[in-house]
Design a protein around this motif. Structure first.
Motif, PDB file in Angstrom:
ATOM      1  N   SER A  89      18.099   9.670  12.063  1.00 30.08           N
ATOM      2  CA  SER A  89      17.112   9.563  13.130  1.00 30.08           C
ATOM      3  C   SER A  89      16.993   8.099  13.532  1.00 30.08           C
ATOM      4  O   SER A  89      16.657   7.242  12.714  1.00 30.08           O
ATOM      5  N   LEU A  90      17.286   7.808  14.798  1.00 27.72           N
ATOM      6  CA  LEU A  90      17.285   6.422  15.238  1.00 27.72           C
ATOM      7  C   LEU A  90      16.969   6.353  16.727  1.00 27.72           C
ATOM      8  O   LEU A  90      17.621   6.996  17.543  1.00 27.72           O
ATOM      9  N   LEU A  91      15.940   5.580  17.081  1.00 31.99           N
ATOM     10  CA  LEU A  91      15.594   5.360  18.480  1.00 31.99           C
ATOM     11  C   LEU A  91      16.247   4.064  18.955  1.00 31.99           C
ATOM     12  O   LEU A  91      16.119   3.020  18.315  1.00 31.99           O
ATOM     13  N   LEU A  92      16.918   4.119  20.080  1.00 33.06           N
ATOM     14  CA  LEU A  92      17.734   3.004  20.556  1.00 33.06           C
ATOM     15  C   LEU A  92      16.996   2.143  21.595  1.00 33.06           C
ATOM     16  O   LEU A  92      17.493   1.917  22.701  1.00 33.06           O
ATOM     17  N   HIS A  93      15.825   1.650  21.241  1.00 31.13           N
ATOM     18  CA  HIS A  93      15.024   0.870  22.185  1.00 31.13           C
ATOM     19  C   HIS A  93      15.738  -0.407  22.626  1.00 31.13           C
ATOM     20  O   HIS A  93      15.895  -0.673  23.819  1.00 31.13           O
TER      21      HIS A  93
END
Length: 348
Positions: free
Chosen positions: A270-274
């Motif tokens: 799970s990784l958000l690419l902000h």
């Protein structure tokens, strides 16, 4: 520092504020005898203790700023001298006028010193590996740049030659995760300037190591040359070779610090690419058409599998692709951008 770069004593720093020795002692909480020992000594920063310096910086205006400027100037002058002995001249106007933090630029100059000295050690590999990151990369771009007024070196060609010579030696002598990163960084910078894939940069090790180094070379050449066929060859390689795709997916998030740099080249599920989204949007607007094709055909589809929200910037991504795609002369690139835009609009 004074305007001519000469060190200033504590008394000179405080003179314009009308502060005397007793005032400084009272405000800082230091014994007057301690302040007395430092008062007229232009080398007081080399003599003051860390705790006393903190007290002075927090209580007397100008001391914190002087202390930082002095430390940066001292390191800069030492590097300029050492680089000069190796035949490299620093463009001071470019160094001082850069928008990159001076500390990053000095780190880049120190890397240049290691490279031209041919120091193929684990310590050097570890040092160069720390330049995996957006701001550090900007410093190296300035170091390797041949653009007058932007490049840190008046003539960086000796650095190019030394980098090509050092790369394979660095791997043979210090093979490690840091040497893999260092090789990628060196080959990327050289290929970005030359616009070609240098055979001399190659080395023979299996799997991810070769794949990661080649990604650096291809990206550098692509940014410089705008070779659409190179972008297409790289995409086909990723389609055929899972390890290339895995490293491609790993590179952007760790470079932008969305993900932690890991020696096994893995990312959390799970990784958000902000940060990645902001960097990709910047690159869409600033890099050449072939590189935009690489982003639209290769990286962005991989990124969307990891984070379907694209860091919460799907709408911005659609607008950027529509705008840039419409400007591209090559039909292949326009079609690639249009295809991705239709896909994105279907999930918004």
């Amino acid at each position: 520092m004074t305007t001519d770069g000469e060190p200033k004593s504590l008394s000179e720093i405080t003179k314009d504020m009308g502060l005397n020795m007793s005032d400084v002692a009272a405000f800082s909480g230091l014994d007057e005898s301690t302040v007395f020992r430092l008062w007229d000594n232009t080398e007081w920063l080399d003599r003051v203790s860390g705790r006393s310096l903190q007290s002075l910086m927090s209580s007397v205006p100008g001391i914190a700023e002087y202390s930082m400027a002095h430390a940066i100037r001292k390191r800069r002058d030492a590097l300029l001298t050492d680089l000069g002995r190796e035949g490299l001249t620093v463009d001071l106007a470019a160094l001082e006028g850069s928008t990159v933090a001076q500390q990053h630029l000095l780190n880049a100059l120190e890397a240049a010193l290691h490279i031209v000295r041919g120091e193929a050690t684990q310590k050097v590999s570890s040092f160069i590996a720390r330049f995996w990151g957006r701001e550090q990369d900007r410093a190296l771009e300035a170091l390797y740049s041949t653009q007058r007024g932007h490049g840190l070196l008046e003539d960086p060609h000796k650095l190019f030659e030394s980098s090509i010579e050092l790369a394979p030696r660095l791997n043979r002598k210090t093979y490690s995760f840091h040497s893999i990163l260092a090789l990628n960084i060196l080959t990327h910078q050289v290929s970005k300037v030359t616009g070609s894939i240098q055979a001399e940069l190659g080395f023979e090790v299996p799997g991810r190591q070769t794949a990661f180094m080649m990604r650096g070379v291809v990206m550098g050449a692509l940014i410089s040359s705008g070779d659409l066929e190179l972008a297409e060859r790289y995409r086909r390689e990723l389609d055929a070779t899972p390890v290339y795709a895995a490293l491609e997916e790993w590179s952007f998030p760790t470079y932008t610090r969305d993900g932690r740099i890991s020696s096994d080249f893995t990312l959390p599920s799970s990784l958000l690419l902000h940060n990645t989204a902001r960097e990709v949007l910047r690159e869409i607007s600033s890099y050449n058409d072939a590189y935009v094709h690489y982003l639209a055909s290769t990286y962005i589809p991989l990124a969307l599998k990891r984070d379907p929200t694209f860091g919460g910037k799907i709408t911005e991504l659609i607008r950027a692709l529509e705008l840039r795609g419409g400007e591209c002369r090559d039909r292949t690139i326009r079609d690639t951008c249009s295809k991705l835009v239709r896909q994105l609009k279907g999930v918004v």
